[in-house]
Design an enzyme around this catalytic site. Sequence first.
Site, PDB file in Angstrom:
ATOM      1  N   GLU A   2       0.831  -1.203   0.000  1.00 28.75           N
ATOM      2  CA  GLU A   2       0.000   0.000   0.000  1.00 28.75           C
ATOM      3  C   GLU A   2       0.868   1.258   0.000  1.00 28.75           C
ATOM      4  OE1 GLU A   2      -4.078  -1.360   2.156  1.00 28.75           O
ATOM      5  OE2 GLU A   2      -2.430  -0.841   3.498  1.00 28.75           O
ATOM      6  N   ASP A  15      -4.034  -8.037   5.906  1.00 28.74           N
ATOM      7  CA  ASP A  15      -4.931  -9.097   5.457  1.00 28.74           C
ATOM      8  C   ASP A  15      -4.272 -10.466   5.510  1.00 28.74           C
ATOM      9  OD1 ASP A  15      -6.834  -7.211   4.970  1.00 28.74           O
ATOM     10  OD2 ASP A  15      -6.822  -7.390   2.796  1.00 28.74           O
TER      11      ASP A  15
END
Length: 397
Positions: free
Chosen positions: A151, A167
């Site tokens: 990210e 995640d």
Amino acid sequence: MEPFSRRALLLTAPALLVPTALALSSAQTAAATAAKLTFRISNGSDLNQTLYLYVMGTDLGTGRLGYVDPAGNFQPWPAGSIPPSPAPDASMLGPGIGGTTSVLVPRGFSGRLYLAFGSKLDFRLTPDGLVQPDAANPPDPNYNILFDFTEFTYNDQGLWLNSSQVDMFAIPHAVTVTAQNGSVKRSGQLVAQGRNNVVQQIQALPDWQRSVIKRSDGTVLRVLSAGKATGVGLLDSGYLDSEINRAWNTYVNTPLTVRPFTDQPNIVFTGRTSGNVMNFTDSSGNFAASFNKPSSANVWNCDGNLFAPNDQVVGPIARTLGAALNRSTLADNSQQPALNAGTYYQNARTNHYARIIHANMANGNAYAFPFDDVGGFESLVYDPDPLSAGIEIGPFN
């Protein structure tokens, strides 16, 4: 793949990626100058499989969702439908073993850079936006693909880049940023045999071993985070309840002190428990916030009763509570956030996924649950005016 874009990729708010104090201080001193930033993806893996790359997210100027093409230009997604329609093929060919590929990212963009070995990812569109691959859902067409993501946010204040394990833990990779003077910051690099260590150590824990996801041929695809594993029934939904109860009961008669901003130690909130509610007052004794006792899932995901809005009171307190419960420090330390990493994950009921991920990072930093950045223990690199960025895929074995 989750239907109807329940997880539409809408990363317009860099709060999850950008520590507030860092963002403010850096913005005052420098500004990113490059209209397009070069990301160099190097393949140091031992997998003789085709690597595919995707850059997807949000144009911060318009708020539109889309992807970045090979020329480094933002392309908005076309309209989606129900049932979800196939998204345009946004894949770019990655490097082979020992190689490096450059990808351009425009300034004013926030999102993810996906890595996928062996097969292209299947992305779909609904009227709400992009449906992300669901690594925890066996019917998802991407479930049996070895993939991961990093990210980032690149805007006028610079680049924030992190190797996220929020995640899952799947493809070993470090992130780097090179400053204009040539100095390099790196994070997310595993210790030797790090991927094998993580998999084996999780498998050794009876309560957690089902979170290791394997393909039918025995290939380890990923280890699901505590929140993801709980969400699909692979971890006991009440796993952390005893620790949560212990923490809540501790502050019936004892005050809990929260200083959520390390650069503003005079901002203090005091909490006490009444029944299932923890109430906080500010330094003047005025009511500031209250939190109902969270569930284990609320702690893993920092949502529900620990939802953290983007404000200066409720959100910062919620972040602090969530991090302390994941790290099992809340009941034992009335001064939060606890900043001594040596005290983290010491109880039998703790976020062992986060513990093991951090223990196998070369610098100890990781992003193993939402708000793992509390105290500065996230795998983040930042530069206000970067020369380039990098993603370094490491060996699997």
